[in-house]
Scaffold this motif. Sequence first.
Motif, PDB file in Angstrom:
ATOM      1  N   PRO A   1     -26.895  -4.849 -11.125  1.00  0.00           N
ATOM      2  CA  PRO A   1     -26.566  -5.971 -11.997  1.00  0.00           C
ATOM      3  C   PRO A   1     -26.639  -7.319 -11.289  1.00  0.00           C
ATOM      4  CG  PRO A   1     -24.569  -4.847 -11.327  1.00  0.00           C
ATOM      5  CD  PRO A   1     -25.726  -4.016 -10.818  1.00  0.00           C
ATOM      6  N   GLU A   2     -26.592  -7.326  -9.965  1.00  0.00           N
ATOM      7  CA  GLU A   2     -26.660  -8.566  -9.206  1.00  0.00           C
ATOM      8  C   GLU A   2     -27.687  -8.426  -8.087  1.00  0.00           C
ATOM      9  OE1 GLU A   2     -22.622  -9.272  -7.995  1.00  0.00           O
ATOM     10  OE2 GLU A   2     -22.265 -10.514  -9.740  1.00  0.00           O
ATOM     11  N   PRO A   3     -28.981  -8.249  -8.405  1.00  0.00           N
ATOM     12  CA  PRO A   3     -29.989  -7.988  -7.399  1.00  0.00           C
ATOM     13  C   PRO A   3     -30.258  -9.173  -6.490  1.00  0.00           C
ATOM     14  CG  PRO A   3     -31.028  -8.359  -9.507  1.00  0.00           C
ATOM     15  CD  PRO A   3     -29.543  -8.319  -9.751  1.00  0.00           C
ATOM     16  N   PHE A   4     -29.834 -10.379  -6.925  1.00  0.00           N
ATOM     17  CA  PHE A   4     -30.102 -11.568  -6.126  1.00  0.00           C
ATOM     18  C   PHE A   4     -29.069 -11.781  -5.029  1.00  0.00           C
ATOM     19  CE2 PHE A   4     -27.841 -12.561 -10.041  1.00  0.00           C
ATOM     20  CZ  PHE A   4     -26.672 -13.090  -9.554  1.00  0.00           C
ATOM     21  N   LYS A   5     -28.044 -10.939  -4.967  1.00  0.00           N
ATOM     22  CA  LYS A   5     -26.982 -11.134  -3.984  1.00  0.00           C
ATOM     23  C   LYS A   5     -27.373 -10.647  -2.588  1.00  0.00           C
ATOM     24  CE  LYS A   5     -23.857 -13.027  -6.591  1.00  0.00           C
ATOM     25  NZ  LYS A   5     -22.536 -13.534  -6.444  1.00  0.00           N
ATOM     26  N   HIS A   6     -28.637 -10.786  -2.275  1.00  0.00           N
ATOM     27  CA  HIS A   6     -29.126 -10.478  -0.943  1.00  0.00           C
ATOM     28  C   HIS A   6     -30.461 -11.181  -0.782  1.00  0.00           C
ATOM     29  CE1 HIS A   6     -31.809  -7.723  -3.005  1.00  0.00           C
ATOM     30  NE2 HIS A   6     -30.764  -7.092  -3.507  1.00  0.00           N
ATOM     31  N   TYR A   7     -31.046 -11.095   0.398  1.00  0.00           N
ATOM     32  CA  TYR A   7     -32.335 -11.738   0.613  1.00  0.00           C
ATOM     33  C   TYR A   7     -33.240 -10.806   1.406  1.00  0.00           C
ATOM     34  CZ  TYR A   7     -35.989 -15.017   1.698  1.00  0.00           C
ATOM     35  OH  TYR A   7     -37.218 -15.614   1.784  1.00  0.00           O
ATOM     36  N   GLY A   8     -34.511 -10.769   1.016  1.00  0.00           N
ATOM     37  CA  GLY A   8     -35.520 -10.051   1.775  1.00  0.00           C
ATOM     38  C   GLY A   8     -35.271  -8.563   1.879  1.00  0.00           C
ATOM     39  N   GLU A   9     -35.290  -8.067   3.111  1.00  0.00           N
ATOM     40  CA  GLU A   9     -35.216  -6.633   3.360  1.00  0.00           C
ATOM     41  C   GLU A   9     -33.856  -6.030   3.031  1.00  0.00           C
ATOM     42  OE1 GLU A   9     -36.509  -8.814   5.333  1.00  0.00           O
ATOM     43  OE2 GLU A   9     -38.625  -8.249   5.515  1.00  0.00           O
ATOM     44  N   LYS A  10     -32.833  -6.840   2.918  1.00  0.00           N
ATOM     45  CA  LYS A  10     -31.500  -6.311   2.632  1.00  0.00           C
ATOM     46  C   LYS A  10     -31.408  -5.882   1.167  1.00  0.00           C
ATOM     47  CE  LYS A  10     -28.783  -8.719   6.147  1.00  0.00           C
ATOM     48  NZ  LYS A  10     -27.624  -9.590   6.397  1.00  0.00           N
ATOM     49  N   GLY A  11     -31.140  -4.593   0.948  1.00  0.00           N
ATOM     50  CA  GLY A  11     -30.913  -4.110  -0.400  1.00  0.00           C
ATOM     51  C   GLY A  11     -32.155  -3.680  -1.152  1.00  0.00           C
ATOM     52  N   ARG A  12     -33.323  -3.826  -0.536  1.00  0.00           N
ATOM     53  CA  ARG A  12     -34.561  -3.434  -1.214  1.00  0.00           C
ATOM     54  C   ARG A  12     -35.490  -2.724  -0.249  1.00  0.00           C
ATOM     55  NH1 ARG A  12     -37.655  -7.952  -3.862  1.00  0.00           N
ATOM     56  NH2 ARG A  12     -36.944  -9.219  -2.124  1.00  0.00           N
ATOM     57  N   SER A  13     -36.337  -1.879  -0.792  1.00  0.00           N
ATOM     58  CA  SER A  13     -37.294  -1.149   0.033  1.00  0.00           C
ATOM     59  C   SER A  13     -38.512  -2.020   0.324  1.00  0.00           C
ATOM     60  CB  SER A  13     -37.737   0.124  -0.675  1.00  0.00           C
ATOM     61  OG  SER A  13     -38.486  -0.205  -1.832  1.00  0.00           O
ATOM     62  N   ALA A  14     -39.286  -1.615   1.322  1.00  0.00           N
ATOM     63  CA  ALA A  14     -40.494  -2.350   1.684  1.00  0.00           C
ATOM     64  C   ALA A  14     -41.486  -2.362   0.530  1.00  0.00           C
ATOM     65  CB  ALA A  14     -41.120  -1.730   2.923  1.00  0.00           C
TER      66      ALA A  14
END
Length: 257
Positions: free
Chosen positions: A26-39
């Motif tokens: 619900p809050e995908p923007f609460k991180h930047y770049g590699e944090k919280g997302r796969s390559a």
Amino acid sequence: MHMKLIMENWRKYLNEDYQETGRKDPEPFKHYGEKGRSASEIESDRDFKREWNRKANHKFFKYDVVKVHWIGAFGGKKLNTCKRKTEPCLLNSIKSWVSSQNPKNELSVVGYYKTKPAETPLSVAGAVVDGYVSYASNKDAATEWSSYADVHAREKHAASGLPKRAMVKSPMFGPEDFVEPSNQHNELIIDNWKVKGIILDTDFSRHFSYWGILAHTPRPRTQPIHQAKKKEFKDIIKFCRANGIKVYDMNLKELPT
């Protein structure tokens, strides 16, 4: 192999009509770049943005769309509680924003084509900016927040600036499919930008106005706050003028000195 991976990512996260992919977070923007997302997610976001840039009407976005970064739009609680205080919260917020920004870092803005900011303001102040639009969405694109970038990301993008990537895919490419901000605001990402001016809410009777107290005759109890807010309004204009920044009302009419 690299091209095969790109196409697999593209098919996975996009379809031919660029429909919204949807995300569980619900809050995908609460991180930047590699944090919280796969390559693979990051690579897909890059590919999507490149494809948008290839198809978009860049002349339209540069010359026909007014681009506003609303100051305090998502962190406005402090401004709201400051309405009845003598502290110059809005002036401090504008000073802080102007001094802390790096034009190389991509910035999220709201775009206005046939409407004015006065019709759908997201805050009591905003910065009118100009620059290269690298993506445009007809809704909140859930882009990353640069403030969440760690030291590694900042060093990696030190020369070019921090990019912002959209995690909600709902693009608009030009005047034909441009959606004005209304019930849900649009979101544009802008690169290599500069501030053209600061816009201020001058409708003191607006229910959320930071300057609401100025719409009423001061009473003995509210006199200090009334005077402080009146001075703060003038000091914002004075600060902007001293820094070569024009000041406008929400209808984009320049305010007198």
